[in-house]
Design an enzyme around this catalytic site. Structure first.
Site, PDB file in Angstrom:
ATOM      1  N   HIS A  55       0.852  -1.196   0.000  1.00 51.17           N
ATOM      2  CA  HIS A  55       0.000   0.000   0.000  1.00 51.17           C
ATOM      3  C   HIS A  55       0.879   1.235   0.000  1.00 51.17           C
ATOM      4  O   HIS A  55       2.105   1.142   0.112  1.00 51.17           O
ATOM      5  CB  HIS A  55      -0.996  -0.016   1.166  1.00 51.17           C
ATOM      6  N   HIS A  57       1.259   4.010   1.972  1.00 49.81           N
ATOM      7  CA  HIS A  57       1.761   4.804   3.106  1.00 49.81           C
ATOM      8  C   HIS A  57       3.280   4.992   3.038  1.00 49.81           C
ATOM      9  O   HIS A  57       4.014   4.068   2.680  1.00 49.81           O
ATOM     10  CB  HIS A  57       1.350   4.164   4.437  1.00 49.81           C
ATOM     11  N   ASP A  59       5.631   5.057   5.110  1.00 46.61           N
ATOM     12  CA  ASP A  59       6.532   4.155   5.847  1.00 46.61           C
ATOM     13  C   ASP A  59       6.625   2.781   5.180  1.00 46.61           C
ATOM     14  O   ASP A  59       7.311   1.884   5.678  1.00 46.61           O
ATOM     15  CB  ASP A  59       6.119   4.032   7.327  1.00 46.61           C
ATOM     16  N   HIS A  60       5.949   2.633   4.046  1.00 46.56           N
ATOM     17  CA  HIS A  60       6.054   1.399   3.247  1.00 46.56           C
ATOM     18  C   HIS A  60       6.634   1.650   1.854  1.00 46.56           C
ATOM     19  O   HIS A  60       7.151   0.727   1.239  1.00 46.56           O
ATOM     20  CB  HIS A  60       4.673   0.729   3.116  1.00 46.56           C
ATOM     21  N   HIS A 111      -7.588  -0.781   5.312  1.00 44.08           N
ATOM     22  CA  HIS A 111      -6.555   0.098   5.870  1.00 44.08           C
ATOM     23  C   HIS A 111      -6.303   1.245   4.886  1.00 44.08           C
ATOM     24  O   HIS A 111      -6.325   2.415   5.248  1.00 44.08           O
ATOM     25  CB  HIS A 111      -5.297  -0.716   6.133  1.00 44.08           C
ATOM     26  N   ASP A 130      -0.279  -3.779   6.231  1.00 48.79           N
ATOM     27  CA  ASP A 130      -0.902  -3.277   7.456  1.00 48.79           C
ATOM     28  C   ASP A 130      -2.362  -3.698   7.556  1.00 48.79           C
ATOM     29  O   ASP A 130      -3.168  -3.023   8.203  1.00 48.79           O
ATOM     30  CB  ASP A 130      -0.815  -1.744   7.507  1.00 48.79           C
ATOM     31  N   HIS A 168       4.388  -4.375  10.749  1.00 48.67           N
ATOM     32  CA  HIS A 168       4.810  -3.758  12.018  1.00 48.67           C
ATOM     33  C   HIS A 168       4.949  -4.775  13.148  1.00 48.67           C
ATOM     34  O   HIS A 168       4.283  -5.813  13.147  1.00 48.67           O
ATOM     35  CB  HIS A 168       3.792  -2.703  12.486  1.00 48.67           C
TER      36      HIS A 168
HETATM   37 ZN   LIG Z   1      -0.161   1.661   6.525  1.00 50.34          ZN
END
Ligand SMILES: [Zn+2]
Length: 240
Positions: A55, A57, A59-60, A111, A130, A168
């Site tokens: 996805h 985001h 942080d990915h 998400h 996530d 995570h």
């Molecule tokens: Zn995420």
């Protein structure tokens, strides 16, 4: 065989390196930060040939462009999301390849609206970003509780020994909530004790398996989306 190794990033993210020895190909899943992923690949003598995103985001996917620039790899990610450097658009039914291994993409919205899972069922591994965490699930940011519930069910329908690689290290907090949500479950109580010990020893609690999540993840075990929505709201305000 596919070798999967964790690369810890930021405070609690995992980037996953996926290596196929036969072809010497290496994919990196969700490189939110390029530097630790490139360093771990280099340390192992692996060359990254593909980025796979679950996805959008940051942080990915925040390290996509730097990994691509350093290695010349291709980038694959959800078709309907804004993925930096995306070359290959993924959606339900898309095929991924690394060496002779073939994976399939399933849509698991909730998400984020376009979140995908990358499933290598024959190799027994799946990357779920996530959407599902060990004993928990992601927050519902862009989709609906109905979608998220269905997405968790789709992951839970995979073969029970498939290893799930999540985005995570949230297992301890999730385990405490699970014990609160299902106080009568000995499977959850036992797993909570195991997770507490692993974290005290500084160990990573992933991957998990489909079978373990069916037995100990209250979100997976919720009977319908309304129960799921109640649990999700309770977890959002839970202080362990
Ligand atoms: Zn995420």
């Amino acid at each position: 065989m596919l070798q999967v190794v964790p690369v810890p990033a930021f405070s609690d993210n995992y980037i996953w390196l996926v290596h196929d020895e036969a072809s010497s190909e290496t994919a990196v899943v969700d490189p939110g930060d390029a530097a630790p992923a490139l360093a771990e690949a280099e340390r192992r003598g692996w060359t990254i040939t593909q980025v796979w995103n679950t996805h959008h985001h940051w942080d990915h996917s925040g390290g996509n462009l730097a990994v691509k620039e350093a290695t010349g790899c291709t980038v694959a990610g959800p078709a309907t999301e804004d993925i930096p450097g995306c070359d290959v658009a993924l959606s339900e039914g898309s095929e991924l390849r690394i060496g002779d291994h073939r994976g399939r993409v399933i849509d698991i919205p909730g998400h984020t609206a376009g979140h995908v899972a990358l499933v290598f069922e024959e190799a027994g591994v799946a990357f779920v970003g996530d959407t599902m965490f060990a004993m928990g699930c992601g927050k519902v940011f862009e989709g609906t509780p109905q979608q998220m519930h269905r997405s968790l069910q789709r992951i839970a329908e995979l073969r029970e020994d498939v290893k799930l690689y999540c985005g995570h290290e949230y297992t301890l907090s999730n385990a405490r909530f699970a014990a609160h949500a299902e106080p009568g479950s000995s499977a959850i109580a036992e797993r909570l004790a195991r997770v507490e010990q692993m974290r005290a020893d500084g160990q990573i609690t992933l991957p998990t398996t489909v079978g373990e999540e069916r037995a100990t993840n209250p979100f997976v075990r919720s009977s319908d989306w309304q129960e799921f929505a109640r649990l999700r709201a309770a977890k959002d305000s839970f202080r362990s």
